[in-house]
Design an enzyme around this catalytic site. Structure first.
Site, PDB file in Angstrom:
ATOM      1  N   SER A 108     -10.671  -2.169  -8.093  1.00 41.84           N
ATOM      2  CA  SER A 108     -10.496  -1.223  -6.995  1.00 41.84           C
ATOM      3  C   SER A 108     -10.952  -1.821  -5.672  1.00 41.84           C
ATOM      4  CB  SER A 108     -11.290   0.057  -7.279  1.00 41.84           C
ATOM      5  OG  SER A 108     -11.297   0.906  -6.148  1.00 41.84           O
ATOM      6  N   TYR A 132      -5.739  -1.488  -0.132  1.00 39.35           N
ATOM      7  CA  TYR A 132      -5.241  -0.418   0.729  1.00 39.35           C
ATOM      8  C   TYR A 132      -4.996  -1.015   2.108  1.00 39.35           C
ATOM      9  CZ  TYR A 132      -6.375   3.380  -2.535  1.00 39.35           C
ATOM     10  OH  TYR A 132      -6.412   4.230  -3.614  1.00 39.35           O
ATOM     11  N   THR A 159      -1.658  -0.221  -2.787  1.00 38.82           N
ATOM     12  CA  THR A 159      -1.515   1.173  -3.211  1.00 38.82           C
ATOM     13  C   THR A 159      -1.051   2.004  -2.025  1.00 38.82           C
ATOM     14  OG1 THR A 159      -3.231   0.870  -4.885  1.00 38.82           O
ATOM     15  CG2 THR A 159      -2.717   3.130  -4.249  1.00 38.82           C
ATOM     16  N   LYS A 233       2.071  -0.248  -5.644  1.00 35.48           N
ATOM     17  CA  LYS A 233       1.640   0.784  -6.596  1.00 35.48           C
ATOM     18  C   LYS A 233       1.741   2.173  -5.959  1.00 35.48           C
ATOM     19  CE  LYS A 233      -2.340   2.135  -9.493  1.00 35.48           C
ATOM     20  NZ  LYS A 233      -2.541   3.506  -9.002  1.00 35.48           N
ATOM     21  N   HIS A 257      -0.990   8.303  -9.190  1.00 38.11           N
ATOM     22  CA  HIS A 257      -2.427   8.189  -8.939  1.00 38.11           C
ATOM     23  C   HIS A 257      -3.231   9.023  -9.933  1.00 38.11           C
ATOM     24  CE1 HIS A 257      -4.517   6.203  -5.461  1.00 38.11           C
ATOM     25  NE2 HIS A 257      -5.567   6.781  -6.011  1.00 38.11           N
TER      26      HIS A 257
END
Length: 361
Positions: A108, A132, A159, A233, A257
């Site tokens: 992450s 991100y 993402t 994603k 998600h």
């Protein structure tokens, strides 16, 4: 703890008993009324497996190639933020578990542990870094991408489905806040956008936050310039899948998600076939959200996925017994996949096709 739970469901129950209300809500909760979160699992029930019998299954297995690397099974650990909320060892323990089972891991962007530490713990397993888009723009985003490359990661997982958090009732009800000492350490030195006070009539979301969000043009720029392959994603629309291919994505992930962002969207497994048909093999299509059994993995592969990402179940294992628990969960999923393949008459992952399933809906 020496005795491992015999069932994945037992891990879920034990994790719920051991975690405090806030971290449990953060892990297990969905958005809104949790319609999408429930559908992520229940829609698998509408897919029947059509087994073939009396086939030669000798020499089979679950190994796959994924972005030029081999996985022992078509499984990656999905990106889950702040894993020290669930066990003191956090992300390094998950990396150890993934490496032990020969599967991948997506770290992450909001990891509570420095990325280099996690990569080292994974001993060179296929490790991807979730990215991100940074509000400060292309430069800040590229700096983070380069840091991931320098740390030894093999791909960037951009993402795109969560420009803001979903409305998460369980977190609100529990009063969840990150405890002292837990934070997104890899973002500590990333510049953040600075805004003047809102003027009368301005919207925080549509006038301020929206001005920092990327477009497909930015994604294409990232794919062209990033030091690593870029995986997109959070795709649910076949039209967006086509745009991802056109932008130069190395792969895409069909995902909602885990039902944590926009409630009311399709289950990922329901959206998967149309996207796989649209992409037509141009790039690998992966899938996450709702995987709970090896048979779920089989169904996703049959409907067009090259591999799946699994999040919550691995965290349940982590919460119950650290790296050993997370590793055991991954092993159970692989074992169940192998049994399903044998009983369905599929010797290898390549043998799993659309003909292996029937949609009841």
């Amino acid at each position: 703890m020496t005795d491992q739970p015999a069932l994945l469901e037992t891990y879920r129950i034990l994790a719920a008993e051991r975690l405090a209300a806030g971290p449990l809500a953060f892990l297990n909760g969905g958005s809104g009324a949790c319609v999408t979160q429930r559908a992520n699992q229940t829609d698998f029930d509408d897919i029947a497996i059509l087994p073939r019998v009396l086939r030669d299954l000798r020499g089979g297995g679950t190994a796959v190639r994924m972005l030029a690397q081999t996985l022992d099974a078509p499984i990656l650990v999905a990106p889950v933020a702040y894993q020290t909320l669930f066990a003191p060892q956090g992300e390094p323990a998950t990396a150890i578990a993934a490496a032990a089972q020969g599967v991948g891991m997506v770290l992450s962007c909001q990891s509570a542990t420095p990325m280099a530490v996690v990569q080292q713990a994974g001993e060179g397993n296929l490790a991807w870094f979730q990215l991100y888009w940074q509000g400060a723009g292309r430069g800040a985003t590229m700096d983070l991408a380069q840091a991931a490359a320098d740390a030894g990661f093999g791909a960037l997982v951009l993402t795109v489905d969560a420009p803001v958090n979903g409305v998460r009732d369980a977190e609100v009800a529990s009063g969840f806040r990150l405890p002292p000492g837990v934070g997104a350490v890899n973002l500590a030195n990333v510049p953040q956008p600075k805004f003047a006070p809102l003027e009368t009539g301005e919207s925080l979301l549509f006038d301020r936050v929206a001005s920092c969000l990327p477009t497909w043009e930015d994604v294409a720029w990232l794919c062209d310039n990033a030091p690593l392959p870029v995986v997109i994603k959070g795709v649910l629309s076949p039209a967006d899948a086509s745009l991802a291919v056109a932008a130069g994505a190395a792969a895409l992930v069909v995902s909602n998600h885990g039902g944590r962002v926009l409630d009311g969207v399709p289950a990922a497994i329901t959206a998967l076939p149309a996207i796989a048909d649209k992409v037509q093999g141009a790039i690998p299509v992966l899938m996450d959200s709702g995987i709970r059994r090896g048979s779920d993995i089989f169904k996703a592969l049959a409907l067009g996925a090259s591999a799946v990402l699994v999040g919550r179940p691995v965290m349940w294992g982590l919460a119950v017994n650290g790296a050993q628990g997370a590793s055991h969960v991954l092993r159970m999923l692989r074992d169940e996949l192998e049994v399903t393949m044998m009983l369905a008459g599929c010797r290898t992952i390549a043998d799993i096709s659309r003909d292996c399933v029937h949609l009841n809906r």
